[in-house]
Scaffold this motif. Structure first.
Motif, short mmCIF file in Angstrom:
data_model
loop_
_atom_site.label_atom_id
_atom_site.label_comp_id
_atom_site.label_asym_id
_atom_site.label_seq_id
_atom_site.Cartn_x
_atom_site.Cartn_y
_atom_site.Cartn_z
N LYS B 175 0.86 -1.47 0.10
CA LYS B 175 0.55 -0.18 0.20
C LYS B 175 0.88 1.45 0.09
N VAL B 176 0.47 1.78 -0.88
CA VAL B 176 1.24 3.37 -0.26
C VAL B 176 0.17 4.67 -0.48
N GLU B 177 1.12 5.81 0.06
CA GLU B 177 -0.33 6.85 0.52
C GLU B 177 1.14 7.80 -0.44
N ASN B 178 -0.60 8.61 -1.03
CA ASN B 178 0.35 10.15 -1.97
C ASN B 178 0.49 11.39 -1.12
N GLU B 179 0.36 12.25 -1.97
CA GLU B 179 0.93 13.45 -1.27
C GLU B 179 -0.37 13.87 -0.31
N ASP B 180 -2.00 13.42 -1.05
CA ASP B 180 -2.65 13.98 -0.30
C ASP B 180 -3.79 12.82 0.10
#
Lengths: 458, 583
Positions: B175-180
């Protein structure tokens, strides 16, 4: 054609008529659907909103803006069953031999293509008795190969001969622009050979409209698929002459204002031809379709779009040429090629087949070089002289199309010629084969020694 | 989603009246009698979208409904692509049960339920971007990297990664988390639009490493490089396909993507039949294990033919991003160009040369430029080498497809009918053909270090001898054998020696079909030594006898194992023959 049904809507207002097509306003019409225009069969080739363009197979002579148009709601179809056997049909699959109508399942022609992973590799030899084919350019079931021939060459005769000698369950003849004389030739030839029970013919003659020809290959291939796929039979399809088929394509595309590509042919020529030729296949459960076609050339010009595209599609080509030295038509060993020959040569035939074939052609090539030398006024060596003599015999006994012998006999004949004109080391055949086939009884002791000391066998 | 209704049909081009926004190259489906027929938008004018249908259009009516997808033609990338046989739209042909290809029936490219052993390579908290390696699974024997989807352009934070263990292809493994602060789950499979190049690499230097093909006429005289481009034009019967097959069997690549584009079905069947049997000499594994086939044979729908080359390229780029050496072969790009011509023609565009579309050369240039040697962000390298065949109409190279390709491809392997007729195979014409890589300083340096000092000079020397040989041959032909000095015959036969031993190669002989580069270097040196010698002959027949004898012995060397007893025996005999005649 008798297709009229009571409830069908009849249109009577044509807005445009060209030499091959007409346009009218109609609704709920499917693409490639058949129609009847003033009693003539036609097919939808373009739909633009409610404007429908039809190609009229018999031509548009006499069609009027108020002619009756009926849509049939289905693409061109053929009724398939065992009843097809022994019958002659026109391009629409209607009998032209005064026989009864065919009962059978209605199948749309030009059906979907075979999944390539479900095909089997062609592997069964088709023996024709003609050494120019069996020895030098062996044909296998599931192959597609045309004769490239000038119009004055006896290609139809050769093809009929090949068909009758081949061990096929069915022979399906698709004649396009066949002259009446040629039509009768095929009919008589098949009748006299007692082969009518395995022959089916779809014929478009020169006196029939050219656009009708477009249906012939699909009709023939649809019948072939029925026998090869559903009945697991070995089917041979003969298509003559594919050049006239391509000409018909060009006519329609021209009338539809399509931009022509090379040699005034439509840009889709390659796909159009491939769709037909690729019907040749070896099916997994034994049935096969083999296509032998004729492409007539203009003075041997193979760069013209029709033979050129054909060459890229088919698995080789057979060239007919008149050999003036022996006064017979031969299968040209240089320009002819069967791409699938190595699948069977030496595997399904005798072990020496590939080497004997190569040696035979190579020595013939040496003879041709010698001939050029002679024509240019250079002196001929003793080897050159022998080559030239060999070439005459080779041409007469093996290349001529009137040869009819078994493959082993062809190989023996070739060995006989090698022996007659050359020394064992000159033919360039593998040592082990020379020992076995360079006839034991004629062999002198010292000659054998000579062979063994000679290391240059490739 | 946008919907529409068909308003016009001509062959496989349809016009659709749309009720909403529609994009160029967007995929839409025609709803016709229970089946959904895939199509691609190729032109938009006002409310009308023009689409090419990837299937037969028989029976389609004005008024048939069309659904748009909002996506371009995309393929699925993930473990399970290797050893597959796809059609031009990445349908798994082996999964289509019917013997005939029924329209509207599609089969998924990879099995999302298949289980692989996943080993993570990245750590929680890492900043990652598209193409970065998250973990690895074994696909056949290849270390198949599971990557951050290429569509992720910015750096994102890895917030979770699965532990080592068995997972299905469709399972979320990271799982990755973006800037938002949005969290996105990543599985082992991803989608990518085929017409967009994959550019998730740091840079693309000039190719410099030799890509061994085992074909002497290529490796020695006109070498291909890892990440290089080349093309093989030739008339029918010149041996294009045999050469491509030889390359695909012997090339020193990690994997091969074969695109059979509008060619004969029986040729593809040959690959299907042979590749599961043939062994890759370097790895000892079956060739099929490293091969993916994309095939649109000449009787399959013409629009999918164009798609097939892009599908092949995208699969190749995907594996390149894993740091692998990929070789992409397309047979033949002319059929692809013809497919473009058919569409352009139906859309009534103003034609370019030979009725091909005006932008043909731009399209070809664009495609070739997707090949290349790349440095990935993690410092590893990978390459896509592309070799296409061209089937020029009438064998005439002055035609738009050949000319456009010539402008972009760096290697040119001209197959000559004359050589094919004389059974001098492979029929690669040594002097008309070229490899621009020979002029690359980078390649020169690589060859100095890995083959032999001043290798490039040695190669051009061999070419000079061949060139002189051809000139001499013409002179002898005009003047006659007797009328020229004996040196002319010697010159001719020296070039014949190079031709017979270096250029000609038996694609069907177990040993000769594949020559490693050390052996090529050894043989070329050996042959050139002889070319450097002076000989004395009484008459011209003595010249040909002498050289024929030499050629025969050299040929036997080619047929025997490198440095084997027999090989040495022939080598010795050659030494003896020379001693008797050399000055």
């Amino acid at each position: 054609m008798k297709h009229t049904r009571a409830f069908q809507k009849i249109y009577t207002r044509l807005s445009e008529i060209t030499k091959a097509t007409c346009t009218l306003t109609a609704h709920n019409v499917g693409y490639e659907e058949m129609a009847i225009v003033d009693g003539r069969p036609a097919q939808v080739v373009k739909i633009n909103g409610s404007k429908i363009t039809l190609q009229i197979f018999p031509g548009t002579e006499g069609i009027a803006t108020n002619s009756e148009v009926i849509f049939l709601g289905k693409p061109p179809v053929l009724k398939v069953s065992e009843d097809l056997t022994g019958r002659f049909f026109n391009a629409y699959g209607e009998p032209i031999d005064n026989g009864p109508e065919i009962e059978g399942e209605e199948v749309a022609i030009g059906g979907p293509s075979l999944n390539p992973v479900r095909r089997k590799q062609p592997s069964e030899l088709i023996a024709t008795g003609i050494a120019g084919i069996d020895l030098n350019n062996t044909i296998v079931t599931g192959q597609k190969i045309p004769f490239f021939a000038d119009p004055n060459q006896p290609y139809n005769e050769v093809m009929a001969e090949v068909a009758l000698r081949a061990d096929a369950n069915k022979i399906i003849l698709g004649g396009m622009g066949l002259s009446n004389d040629d039509y009768l030739f095929f009919k008589n030839k098949f009748t006299h050979a007692g082969a009518l029970d395995k022959i089916i013919s779809f014929i478009n003659r020169t006196d029939n409209p050219p656009v009708e020809r477009l249906l012939v290959p699909d009709m023939a291939c649809t019948a072939a698929e029925y026998f090869a796929y559903h009945k697991h039979e070995k089917v041979l399809v003969l298509l003559t002459d594919m050049t006239l088929y391509a000409d018909a394509l060009a006519i329609v595309s021209n009338k539809m204002d399509q931009i022509p590509s090379k040699d005034s042919m439509p840009g889709s020529l390659y796909s159009d031809l491939a769709k037909i030729y690729e019907k040749a296949a070896q099916f997994p459960d034994g049935g096969s379709i083999t296509i032998i076609a004729v492409t007539t050339l203009n003075e041997g010009d193979i760069t013209h779009a029709i033979p050129d595209n054909t060459g890229y599609i088919t698995e080789g080509q057979l060239f007919l040429r008149r050999d003036t030295d022996i006064g017979k038509v031969i299968i040209d060993p240089f320009r002819s090629l069967s791409r699938l020959k190595q699948i069977v040569q030496g595997k399904k035939t005798r072990e020496d087949h590939p080497q004997v074939m190569n040696a035979g052609v190579r020595l013939y090539a040496d003879a041709m070089n010698a001939r050029t030398k002679r024509e240019n006024g250079f002196d001929l060596s003793e080897y050159d002289e022998r080559c030239l003599k060999y070439a005459l015999d080779y041409s007469r006994k093996l290349l001529a199309i009137d040869v009819n012998i078994g493959t082993d006999e062809m190989l023996d004949t070739a060995w006989g010629l090698f022996r007659k004109y050359f020394k064992a080391h000159e033919v360039g055949i593998k040592e082990s084969l020379i020992k076995k086939y360079w006839s034991g009884d004629l062999q002198k002791e010292e000659e054998l020694d000579f062979i063994e000391s000679e290391a240059d066998f490739e | 989603m946008t919907r529409g209704k068909i308003t016009a049909i001509i062959s496989n081009l349809i016009t659709i009246e749309v009720d909403g926004p529609v994009g160029q190259n967007e995929i839409c489906y025609i709803l016709h009698d229970e089946v959904r027929l895939m199509s691609e938008v190729i032109k938009v004018r006002g409310k009308s979208a023009y689409a090419q249908v990837f299937e037969s259009t028989r029976g389609i009516r004005v008024g048939d409904k069309v659904e748009f997808t909002g996506e371009m033609l995309e393929i699925t990338l993930g473990p399970g692509l290797l050893s597959k046989n796809y059609d031009g739209l990445q349908n798994n042909l082996d999964d289509l049960e019917n013997i005939f290809l029924q329209r509207g029936i599609y089969a998924p490219a990879i099995d999302p339920e298949k289980i692989y052993e996943f080993t993570p390579m990245a750590n929680k908290g890492d900043l990652v971007r598209g193409g970065d390696w998250l973990g690895v699974v074994k696909e056949n024997w290849i270390e198949h990297k599971i990557m951050v989807p290429f569509k992720v352009h910015d750096l994102v934070k890895l917030v979770w990664i699965a532990e080592k263990g068995e997972y299905k292809v469709k399972d979320i493994i990271a799982k990755v988390e973006n800037e938002d602060k949005e969290v996105i789950g990543i599985s082992m499979m991803q989608k990518w639009p085929v017409k967009v190049p994959v550019t998730n690499y740091k840079n693309k230097p000039r190719p410099f490493k030799l890509l061994q093909t085992g074909v002497r006429a290529m490796d020695t005289l006109n070498p291909m490089t890892e990440g290089g481009t080349g093309f093989i034009p030739g008339p029918f019967g010149a041996g294009k396909t045999v050469l491509q097959h030889a390359i695909s069997k012997n090339a020193d690549a990690d994997l091969i993507v074969l695109t059979a584009c509008g060619e004969r079905a029986n040729e593809v069947v040959e690959i299907f039949t042979e590749f599961p049997e043939l062994v890759d000499l370097r790895t000892g594994r079956k060739l099929q294990e490293r091969t993916t086939i994309v095939c649109n044979t000449s009787n399959m729908p013409v629009a999918a033919r164009e798609a097939s080359v892009y599908v092949g390229m995208t699969i190749a780029e995907y594996y390149r991003s894993m740091g692998l050496k990929v070789l992409l072969l397309a047979d033949s790009t002319s059929r692809w160009a013809q497919a473009l011509r058919e569409m352009s023609n139906r859309m009534e565009e103003l034609p370019g040369p030979d009725a091909f579309p005006m932008d043909l050369s731009a399209i070809i240039a664009n495609f070739y430029s997707r090949a290349g040697y790349v440095e990935l962000f993690n410092g590893k390298t990978g390459s896509v080498t592309f070799i296409g065949t061209v089937s020029p109409a009438g064998g005439n190279l002055k035609e738009p497809v050949t000319e456009s390709t010539q402008k972009v491809a760096r290697c040119f392997y001209a197959l000559a009918q004359k050589r094919a007729d004389a059974k001098r195979y492979p029929a690669i014409e040594p002097l008309d053909s070229y490899s621009k890589y020979l002029e690359y300083e980078e390649f020169s340096k690589f060859a100095d270090e890995n083959i032999e000092k001043r290798w490039v000079d040695t190669v051009s020397k061999a070419k000079d001898i061949l060139r002189k040989g051809i000139e001499t041959y013409e002179q002898i032909n005009i003047l006659g054998d007797d009328a020229v000095p004996i040196e002319y015959h010697v010159r001719l036969w020296k070039s014949e020696l190079i031709d017979a031993i270096i250029l000609q190669q038996d694609a069907f002989d177990e040993i000769d079909q594949n020559t490693p580069v050390e052996r090529q270097q050894y043989m070329l040196k050996k042959v050139l030594e002889i070319c450097d010698m002076d000989f004395e002959f009484e008459d011209f027949e003595e010249v040909s006898t002498f050289f024929k004898q030499l050629i025969n012995h050299f040929k036997q060397m080619n047929y025997t194992g490198f440095h084997s007893e027999e090989f040495k025996k022939y080598e010795e005999e050659i030494g003896n023959i020379i001693q008797q005649t050399a000055v």
